[in-house]
Design an enzyme around this catalytic site. Sequence first.
Site, short mmCIF file in Angstrom:
data_model
loop_
_atom_site.label_atom_id
_atom_site.label_comp_id
_atom_site.label_asym_id
_atom_site.label_seq_id
_atom_site.Cartn_x
_atom_site.Cartn_y
_atom_site.Cartn_z
N HIS A 180 0.83 -1.21 0.00
CA HIS A 180 0.00 0.00 0.00
C HIS A 180 0.86 1.26 0.00
O HIS A 180 0.57 2.23 -0.70
CB HIS A 180 -0.90 0.02 1.25
CG HIS A 180 -1.96 -1.03 1.25
ND1 HIS A 180 -3.29 -0.75 1.43
CD2 HIS A 180 -1.90 -2.38 1.08
CE1 HIS A 180 -4.00 -1.86 1.38
NE2 HIS A 180 -3.17 -2.87 1.17
N TRP A 188 -1.14 -6.72 -7.58
CA TRP A 188 -1.25 -5.68 -8.61
C TRP A 188 0.03 -4.87 -8.78
O TRP A 188 0.39 -4.50 -9.89
CB TRP A 188 -2.44 -4.77 -8.33
CG TRP A 188 -2.74 -3.83 -9.46
CD1 TRP A 188 -2.81 -2.47 -9.40
CD2 TRP A 188 -2.99 -4.17 -10.83
NE1 TRP A 188 -3.11 -1.94 -10.64
CE2 TRP A 188 -3.23 -2.98 -11.54
CE3 TRP A 188 -3.05 -5.39 -11.52
CZ2 TRP A 188 -3.50 -2.95 -12.90
CZ3 TRP A 188 -3.34 -5.36 -12.89
CH2 TRP A 188 -3.55 -4.16 -13.55
N SER A 247 3.07 -5.94 -8.45
CA SER A 247 3.96 -6.77 -9.26
C SER A 247 3.51 -6.83 -10.71
O SER A 247 4.34 -6.84 -11.63
CB SER A 247 4.02 -8.19 -8.68
OG SER A 247 4.73 -8.21 -7.45
#
Length: 498
Positions: A20, A377, A379
């Site tokens: 995040h 996501w 990656s």
Amino acid sequence: MELENQTIHVLMVAFASQGHINPFLRLGKHLQTKGLHVTLATTETFRHRIIKHHHTDIGTTTITDEIPAISGIDIVFFSDGLSLEYDRKNNLDIYMDTLAKAGPIHLTNLITSLACDNIRPKKFSCIINNPFVPWVADVASQVGIPCSMLWIQPCTLFAIYHSFYNNAHDFPTKEDPKKSVQLPGLPLLQTCDLPSFVLPNSPFGSITKAFFEALKNIHKLRWVLANSFYELEKEVIDSMSKFVMIKAVGPLVPLKLLGQDHEVRDFVGIDMWKADDQCIEWLNQKEPNSVIYVSFGSLVVLSKKQMESIAIALKKSKRSFLWVVKPSNYPVPEGAGELPEGFLNETKEHGVVVPWCHQSLVLSHKSIACFLTHCGWNSMLETISVGVPIIAYPLWTDQPTNAKLMVEVLGVGIRLWPNDEGDVKSETIGECIKDIMDGPQATEIRAKAARWKDTARGAVAGGGSSDRNVQEFIDDIIRTSSCIECNVNSSSMESQSV
């Protein structure tokens, strides 16, 4: 009169997780390079983890008792209401509920204290949150600061959650668990393609609640920014425009992956484990497009059976591989995350296993042929940005949907499918390795991956779709700040005249 950019301060509030925080830092860097001042707020647990692991970067990072900074972005902390020793991972629902109750109080106090600082007062013109801390929108409203949200998953997921929470379409239920879902702008979604939080057997009620709160508060947000780019999800972004205006500002990945920065260490981000730099030296000795890269991100710990299946497939393939097997920060079942006995010795001629690596350096290395991944996501965006094909091994949360997008929509990989018992056999993994390296689809997959790489770079380049959206966002912050300042000055003059 319009305010100057250097007077504009933006506060970003992120959930204390590497996946995040890094997109926020990279968005913050974009805003910073365009003249804005940026501060990132997260919980005290983040500071504790960084100090505990005693390494803090890729990027110029300083963590001290004073206000720390990552690549020039100030980092501040607030309490989540629990002790640092509390096991948040294995008590996620309790943690999220406590954070939702204590977070608003401590964040409000933090904003107030920063505004009253005698040395460096910060008067924020905008707050940016994300779906895991939806209560930030209420804090922003109470303190009179416009709020926006950074959606850190693909826009496809936003559309799914929006439809789910607004009962716009039927989703799987306990009575009909195999029900498929058809949404505008998306291919038909089977149960195996949906995020785990919308399934009837989801064990994480607190996350489901957080997404519901985020969408319920959508009217309180001035902007919804997305870590994606318009060309990647054009149909779904267009289909959502009648409900909410989503502006894609990504991919929010290290600039090196986008061909914009040649400084090896200027990645703007944090790693929770110390990277093994020797694996880069090992990659330097390998032929182009010859190495299988295997990593399952910062959270996932594979079961003993999953570890064995991957290990057997890699050993039998006889191909070069780099496998990240990280240490776990929390209790796991016996054998989970552990390599089979003898594996390292049996594969030492063609494989390397490391506890962690600088993924940006690895993915951008010429020797990498494909990426065996859980499809987180962050990656996936890094993979798209460098044009590397994937072998998709999704496990939970948004990963199945990401895999669907990568394989069936973008055409840049192959998906692993479990058998009737829910296991992915080593033979299945081995076949996918062979197919993506030199099978009938290999050439077409590589060509598509290369085209998406070029498109991603075009989106963030000057005048590209994401670059324009970032600038429009900044222009709006400046206009809003100008109006607020004018209203404040007018009120002050009126009171003086009275």
